[in-house]
Design a protein around this motif. Structure first.
Motif, PDB file in Angstrom:
ATOM      1  N   ARG A 125       0.841  -1.221   0.000  1.00  0.00           N
ATOM      2  CA  ARG A 125       0.000   0.000   0.000  1.00  0.00           C
ATOM      3  C   ARG A 125       0.865   1.254   0.000  1.00  0.00           C
ATOM      4  O   ARG A 125       0.602   2.215  -0.710  1.00  0.00           O
ATOM      5  CB  ARG A 125      -0.850   0.019   1.288  1.00  0.00           C
ATOM      6  N   THR A 140      -6.387  -2.153  -4.075  1.00  0.00           N
ATOM      7  CA  THR A 140      -6.803  -2.677  -2.771  1.00  0.00           C
ATOM      8  C   THR A 140      -5.832  -3.771  -2.353  1.00  0.00           C
ATOM      9  O   THR A 140      -5.577  -4.694  -3.131  1.00  0.00           O
ATOM     10  CB  THR A 140      -8.220  -3.294  -2.888  1.00  0.00           C
ATOM     11  N   PHE A 141      -5.299  -3.690  -1.149  1.00  0.00           N
ATOM     12  CA  PHE A 141      -4.439  -4.734  -0.579  1.00  0.00           C
ATOM     13  C   PHE A 141      -5.192  -5.324   0.601  1.00  0.00           C
ATOM     14  O   PHE A 141      -5.461  -4.620   1.569  1.00  0.00           O
ATOM     15  CB  PHE A 141      -3.095  -4.151  -0.120  1.00  0.00           C
TER      16      PHE A 141
END
Ligand SMILES: C[S@@+](CC[C@H](N)C(=O)[O-])C[C@H]1O[C@@H](n2cnc3c(N)ncnc32)[C@H](O)[C@@H]1O
Length: 329
Positions: A125, A140-141
């Motif tokens: 991120r 998105t992580f």
């Protein structure tokens, strides 16, 4: 295949910023532990990225190399006409595949990276905050374990350098999960005999399910290299000063060896343009005076030697520029 160095350079800059504050001696110790771990071929019994320092070490010394391999592979897949709008990266760690995909596919609208190690996701991120693409910056992580991935779907699912960390039964299950969630799948492994063996199992499963291979194989017959050789390629990685210090290395570059396979589900495969299929170059070509000699995998399922001589004119000129991993001119 020409690639802009923009993403690789931006990734290096992001790594320098994000990892810069980690104590150098701890980073060196963690790098040594990871190097020793990756030399062993047994699946890990505990997460390899066991701490924030291990994650930082992985990102500094491995991520530029996995990113280089993925850039090469996804560039090839893009050249086959795949135009994914969504990417799901299983076991994506610090996001190497996401960086490579954002560069290879200008069609991407969403990127999701799943991994079991929160520290790796946190660094991923942090890194994309410096990304050259807004889609990558908005990636998105999310934490998830193999076998319990969320029910997400994507046009492209990547599984890169993950299978070696799993038992064979888990590797098979991961591929089933990838195919259930993806309309195309790319698997990359280290370019070692055991990495190739895992890729070969994936290849068989993809073909058995009726998927179409997008590369590197120029055919869907049995792999002609399965006896005594292994199919692998190399991507050049420029080493940063930090990378050289951590690994005690002198050369300003290294060649990342990798094996890979990419395939598309039938409904996607029928939308792709058929490529002019001339065979895949399996070794560094021997460029001699007046001719170039290649080891190739051929569309008819055989592998062997091909020579392009000066008499071939334009084809010879293209042969002089051809590299290991390219299509035979
Ligand atoms: C060698 S790293 C590769 C990371 C990234 N895909 C790359 O190419 O740089 C392997 C990754 O697989 C993840 N992994 C291994 N076993 C897993 C599991 N059972 N569930 C989820 N992730 C797993 C690890 O946490 C690690 O981030």
């Amino acid at each position: 295949m020409s690639r802009t160095p923009e993403y690789a350079a931006a990734l290096r800059t992001a790594l320098r910023r994000a990892v810069g504050a980690v104590d150098e001696r701890e980073l060196t110790r963690a790098t040594e532990a990871l190097v020793a771990r990756y030399r062993s071929v047994a699946p890990a019994s505990a997460p390899i990225l066991a701490s924030r320092v291990h994650v930082a070490a992985y990102a500094t010394y491995r991520m530029p190399a996995t990113h280089a391999a993925l850039s090469r592979v996804l560039g090839e897949v893009a050249a086959r006409g795949l135009r994914p709008r969504s990417l799901l990266d299983l076991g994506g760690g610090t996001g190497a595949a996401a960086w490579a995909a954002a560069e290879a596919f200008d069609t991407l609208e969403s990127v999701t990276v799943l991994d079991q190690v929160e520290d790796a996701l946190a660094l991923g991120r942090d890194l994309v905050a410096d990304a050259p693409s807004p889609i990558l910056a908005a990636a998105t992580f999310r934490q998830a374990r193999a076998g319990a991935w969320p029910e997400l779907e994507a046009d492209l699912v990547t599984v890169s350098y993950v299978l070696s960390e799993l038992e064979e039964r888990q590797q098979d299950a991961l591929l089933v999960d990838a195919m259930r969630r993806g309309r195309s799948v790319v698997v990359v492994e280290p370019g070692t005999p055991d990495g190739y063996a895992r890729v070969l199992r994936v290849r068989s499963a993809l073909l058995a399910a009726g998927w179409t291979l997008l590369g590197p194989c120029p055919h869907a017959a049995e792999c002609p290299l399965a006896q005594g050789d292994w199919c692998h390629f190399a991507a050049r990685v420029n080493r940063s000063a930090e990378h050289r210090r951590l690994k005690g290395a002198e050369l300003s570059y290294e060649d990342e060896k990798f094996s890979w396979i990419a395939a598309a589900a039938p409904e996607v495969a029928e939308t792709l343009t058929a490529e002019a299929n001339s065979g895949r170059i399996l070794r560094h070509p021997l460029k001699r005076k007046g001719f170039v000699e290649f080891q190739v995998c051929r569309p008819d399922g055989t592998a062997g030697r091909e020579v392009v001589s000066k008499k071939a004119g334009e084809r010879y000129r293209r042969a002089r520029d051809a590299e290991w991993g390219d299509a035979l001119p």
